[in-house]
Design a protein around this motif. Structure first.
Motif, PDB file in Angstrom:
ATOM      1  N   ARG A 216     -67.555  32.469 -23.717  1.00  0.00           N
ATOM      2  CA  ARG A 216     -68.363  33.041 -24.694  1.00  0.00           C
ATOM      3  C   ARG A 216     -68.058  34.601 -24.801  1.00  0.00           C
ATOM      4  O   ARG A 216     -68.460  35.372 -23.878  1.00  0.00           O
ATOM      5  CB  ARG A 216     -69.740  32.663 -24.511  1.00  0.00           C
TER       6      ARG A 216
ATOM      7  N   GLY B 234     -74.194  28.566 -31.061  1.00  0.00           N
ATOM      8  CA  GLY B 234     -74.275  27.071 -30.437  1.00  0.00           C
ATOM      9  C   GLY B 234     -75.591  27.245 -29.472  1.00  0.00           C
ATOM     10  O   GLY B 234     -76.638  27.361 -29.677  1.00  0.00           O
ATOM     11  N   SER B 235     -75.171  26.300 -28.505  1.00  0.00           N
ATOM     12  CA  SER B 235     -76.238  26.139 -27.540  1.00  0.00           C
ATOM     13  C   SER B 235     -76.710  27.301 -26.554  1.00  0.00           C
ATOM     14  O   SER B 235     -77.847  27.074 -26.236  1.00  0.00           O
ATOM     15  CB  SER B 235     -75.493  24.757 -26.399  1.00  0.00           C
TER      16      SER B 235
ATOM     17  N   ASP C 151     -66.225  31.523 -29.094  1.00  0.00           N
ATOM     18  CA  ASP C 151     -66.086  30.829 -27.828  1.00  0.00           C
ATOM     19  C   ASP C 151     -65.319  29.566 -27.534  1.00  0.00           C
ATOM     20  O   ASP C 151     -64.870  29.402 -28.842  1.00  0.00           O
ATOM     21  CB  ASP C 151     -67.819  30.504 -27.386  1.00  0.00           C
TER      22      ASP C 151
ATOM     23  N   LYS D 119     -63.940  26.048 -24.904  1.00  0.00           N
ATOM     24  CA  LYS D 119     -64.002  25.313 -23.819  1.00  0.00           C
ATOM     25  C   LYS D 119     -62.629  24.858 -23.209  1.00  0.00           C
ATOM     26  O   LYS D 119     -61.639  24.739 -23.972  1.00  0.00           O
ATOM     27  CB  LYS D 119     -64.721  23.908 -24.106  1.00  0.00           C
TER      28      LYS D 119
ATOM     29  N   THR E 179     -62.415  22.485 -30.034  1.00  0.00           N
ATOM     30  CA  THR E 179     -62.902  23.098 -28.521  1.00  0.00           C
ATOM     31  C   THR E 179     -63.240  24.609 -28.709  1.00  0.00           C
ATOM     32  O   THR E 179     -63.183  25.237 -27.657  1.00  0.00           O
ATOM     33  CB  THR E 179     -61.783  22.794 -27.482  1.00  0.00           C
TER      34      THR E 179
ATOM     35  N   ARG F  81     -64.679  28.116 -31.365  1.00  0.00           N
ATOM     36  CA  ARG F  81     -65.350  28.565 -32.354  1.00  0.00           C
ATOM     37  C   ARG F  81     -64.518  29.896 -32.872  1.00  0.00           C
ATOM     38  O   ARG F  81     -64.449  30.768 -32.484  1.00  0.00           O
ATOM     39  CB  ARG F  81     -66.739  28.957 -32.179  1.00  0.00           C
TER      40      ARG F  81
HETATM   41  P1  TMP Z   1     -71.788  24.778 -27.301  1.00  0.00           P
HETATM   42  O1  TMP Z   1     -72.337  26.043 -27.852  1.00  0.00           O
HETATM   43  O2  TMP Z   1     -71.904  23.673 -28.368  1.00  0.00           O
HETATM   44  O3  TMP Z   1     -72.224  24.737 -25.864  1.00  0.00           O
HETATM   45  O4  TMP Z   1     -70.171  24.865 -27.544  1.00  0.00           O
HETATM   46  C1  TMP Z   1     -69.444  25.809 -26.725  1.00  0.00           C
HETATM   47  C2  TMP Z   1     -68.056  25.854 -27.121  1.00  0.00           C
HETATM   48  O5  TMP Z   1     -67.448  24.688 -26.244  1.00  0.00           O
HETATM   49  C3  TMP Z   1     -67.697  25.782 -28.532  1.00  0.00           C
HETATM   50  O6  TMP Z   1     -66.368  26.262 -28.723  1.00  0.00           O
HETATM   51  C4  TMP Z   1     -67.257  24.171 -28.650  1.00  0.00           C
HETATM   52  C5  TMP Z   1     -66.790  23.947 -27.382  1.00  0.00           C
HETATM   53  N1  TMP Z   1     -67.303  22.357 -27.000  1.00  0.00           N
HETATM   54  C6  TMP Z   1     -66.322  21.543 -26.589  1.00  0.00           C
HETATM   55  O7  TMP Z   1     -65.153  21.699 -26.655  1.00  0.00           O
HETATM   56  N2  TMP Z   1     -66.708  20.241 -26.395  1.00  0.00           N
HETATM   57  C7  TMP Z   1     -68.113  19.976 -26.077  1.00  0.00           C
HETATM   58  O8  TMP Z   1     -68.454  18.741 -25.553  1.00  0.00           O
HETATM   59  C8  TMP Z   1     -68.992  21.015 -26.535  1.00  0.00           C
HETATM   60  C9  TMP Z   1     -70.298  20.585 -26.308  1.00  0.00           C
HETATM   61  C10 TMP Z   1     -68.641  22.319 -26.970  1.00  0.00           C
END
Ligand code: TMP
Ligand code: ASP
Length: 242
Positions: free
Chosen positions: A95, A100-101, A176, A178, A198, A200
Motif C-alpha cells: 500500500r 479500502g480495508s 495498492d 495484492k 488485484t 487499485r
Molecule cells: P483491501 O483494501 O480491500 O484490503 O484491498 C487491498 C488491495 O488488494 C486492493 O488493491 C485489492 C486487492 N485485493 C485482492 O486482490 N484480492 C482480495 O481478495 C482483496 C480483499 C483485495
C-alpha cells in the motif's frame, strides 16, 4: 509447442490446466468477477481477455527489470503458459495510499498518502475471509520459512518501486495491490496475476477509479476502465500478445 491437457483447478477468476510439461501449467482468465469472498458475482464480458493482456504486460515489464515471475508466454486471447508453482497461501498487499480495508480498519481517510510503504499479509482462505496474519502466524502455521518471507518482501517492494513510476508516466496512481508467490525449483517466484482485479489504480488527474472497486461499489463502467488502463499501457509500447 506445449500442449494443453486436462483441467486441474478452478479459482474465482481463472482456470488452470495441466500441460504435457509437468513444470508448466496453462492459465485461462475468465470473465467472472467476484467480490467480498464471492458473495457478489457477475460476468463482465471480455474481462478475462483484458486481464490476460494486462498481466502479461506487467509480468514482462517486471522480468525485464530482473524480477522472476511465473509468466512464460501468452498463447491465446485468454490463456498464458506459466511455470508451475507450489503456491504459498499468503496474499501480500502493498500500500502506498490509504484506501479500502486499511482506511476502514485504522480510520485513516481514503487518499491519505502513507509516509512509508505498508506491507500486509493475509491467509489465502475464502471460507475464513482471508484474515490478516503476521510473521508469527506464518511461521507457526509453517506457511513459509523466514528466508522465504524475506525474499517475498524484497520482491514485493521492488515490484512497487518499478510499477509506481511506470504507471505515473501513464497518468495512473498505484494506490495498492495484492501479490501471490510460490516455489519453483527452490526459488520464490511471483505468481497469480497483476491486473485491475488485484490493484487499485486511480487516474492521476481526476482521481477516477480504474479498477475492480468500480465493480465492488456498483459504479458501472468496469470494463471501460480496464480497457482504458490497457490502452494507456499499450500506448507507445509493443503489444504483450505475440
Ligand atoms: P483491501 O483494501 O480491500 O484490503 O484491498 C487491498 C488491495 O488488494 C486492493 O488493491 C485489492 C486487492 N485485493 C485482492 O486482490 N484480492 C482480495 O481478495 C482483496 C480483499 C483485495
Ligand atoms: N476478495 C476479492 C475481492 O473483493 C474477490 C472475492 O472475494 O470474491 O477483490
Amino acid at each position: 509447442m506445449v500442449q494443453k491437457k486436462e483441467f486441474l483447478y478452478e479459482g474465482k477468476a481463472k482456470k488452470i490446466y495441466r500441460t504435457d510439461d509437468p513444470a508448466v501449467v496453462l492459465v485461462e482468465f475468465k470473465d467472472e468477477a467476484t467480490a467480498f469472498d464471492g458473495v457478489k458475482k457477475d460476468r463482465l464480458e471480455d474481462k478475462g481477455i483484458l486481464n490476460n493482456r494486462l498481466s502479461a504486460l506487467f509480468f514482462s515489464l517486471l522480468e525485464k527489470q530482473g524480477i522472476e515471475t511465473h509468466y512464460l508466454k501468452t498463447v491465446s486471447e485468454r490463456e498464458m503458459l506459466v511455470k508451475f508453482l507450489e503456491i504459498i497461501p499468503v496474499e501480500v498487499i502493498v500500500r502506498n495510499i490509504a484506501a479500502g480495508s486499511l482506511s476502514e480498519r485504522l480510520g485513516i481517510p481514503e487518499k491519505t498518502e502513507l509516509k512509508k510503504t505498508v506491507l500486509e499479509f493475509s491467509l489465502k482462505d475464502d471460507q475464513l475471509h482471508d484474515p490478516m496474519i503476521n510473521h508469527y502466524h506464518i511461521y507457526a502455521m509453517e506457511l513459509a520459512e523466514p528466508e522465504e518471507m524475506a525474499e517475498i518482501e524484497r520482491i514485493a517492494l521492488k515490484v512497487n518501486q518499478i510499477l509506481v513510476p511506470y504507471l505515473k508516466e501513464k497518468n495512473i496512481v498505484l494506490v495498492d495491490f495484492k501479490l501471490e508467490f510460490g516455489r519453483h525449483n527452490g526459488k520464490i517466484l511471483l505468481g497469480d496475476e497483476i491486473s485491475p482485479d488485484t490493484c487499485r489504480f486511480w487516474d492521476s488527474s481526476s482521481g477516477e477509479k480504474l479498477d475492480k472497486d468500480r465493480f465492488r461499489r456498483d459504479m458501472g463502467g468496469v470494463i471501460e476502465a480496464y480497457r482504458e488502463v490497457l490502452r494507456r499501457l499499450e500506448e507507445n509500447d509493443t503489444p504483450a500478445v505475440d
